[in-house]
Design an enzyme around this catalytic site. Sequence first.
Site: not given
Length: 384
Positions: A101, A189
Amino acid sequence: MDLFEYQAKDLFRRSGIAVPDGRVASSSAAAEKIAAKLGGRVVVKAQVQVGGRGKAGGIKLADDAAAARAAAEQIIGMDIKGHKVQRVLVERAGDIKAELYASFLLDRTAKAFLGMASAKGGVDVEEVAATDPEAIAQVHVSPLTGLQPYHVRQMLFDAAIPKEAHKGATALIEKMYAFFVDIDASLVEVNPMVLTGAGDVIALDAKVSLDDNAAYRQQTYSKLAAGIPLPKQEKIAKEKNLNYVKLDGEIGIIGNGAGLTMSTLDVVAEAGGRPANFLDIGGGANAATMAAGIDLIFSDRKVRSLFVNIFGGITRCDEVARGILGALGQLPNLKAPIVVRLDGTNAAEGRRILEDAAHSAIHMAPTMLDAASKAVALTGKGRR
Ligand code: GDP
Ligand code: MN
């Protein structure tokens, strides 16, 4: 403005951020063609502006073009958290060794950018933050100095990103930051950021929110916006030049001035209701504008009552009252209750005009909180 994944990935590709090969399709036939061109295993992904598509069944692997067609057929038209799927992204399926991530966002409180990384990618990051906050590395980056190599090292180290992903992740995170700044994003993101079997690190998903305040200096924004369908009400609002934002509740809101309208939303929430919209009618409280506003609000089938909250200044309450009556004259089928609170310039006169009219839909209230409570109580009384 929240971009679709395919829009974000197009921008990524242009910025040199590694993404899988793929294209967007709005029909199953088109999806099949793209899959055939890509060859081999593909993934078919629902294009909606919400996360959690995987869990909702909006992401399917397909071994060949025929399977991709079948997957697209299932996904197009699907409802994911209230968003209807109109397009799918067809991509070459990745060989996933680890799901990581990475993100950058604007941290207003810290007056800085915030970079985040985690070795726990592919799952809901809010869930990781709640259950295992240590697993998310957070590094503030001053916009004045920009991202420095030590920032990235700290992100990778604190997040315990596997060594073999360091080189690729560093390159991806640096490009992500440059993109984040260049495009004036408020969020970029990548979840999951994937380590492939070949040792590459690529963006398997892409979530980008743009800061609309930068529209004046970002030529791409209007093009991107053209690819994002507005809610029906917002389209009408744009045509009629009304300052309207659709929300999810049952109580329509009209206020004059952005500040008063915002506090009207709060007061409705305080009274236990849910606002259906924001509509600042400004000084334009004449019958035509009122009618357009009321009509627009009730075109949202969820709306059960309307709260008109006016603080007269330059706008005179007697004019507003005449505007409301004029609007009701133009909307003879309207049966839903309208709660009116008038204060400020010519308030007494405005109230008298509405009381004299004795219209069955109109209810008066002396204060904001009274009016909000009344609007909440009257939601049971039906609609037009
Ligand atoms: P989201 O659920 O809306 O965030 O959609 P994502 O694009 O993040 O995909 C969710 C999950 O689907 C990922 O974490 C992967 O596990 C899986 N997935 C997505 N693309 C691929 C792919 O190309 N190959 C494989 N094997 N899995 C994928
Ligand atoms: Mn994701």
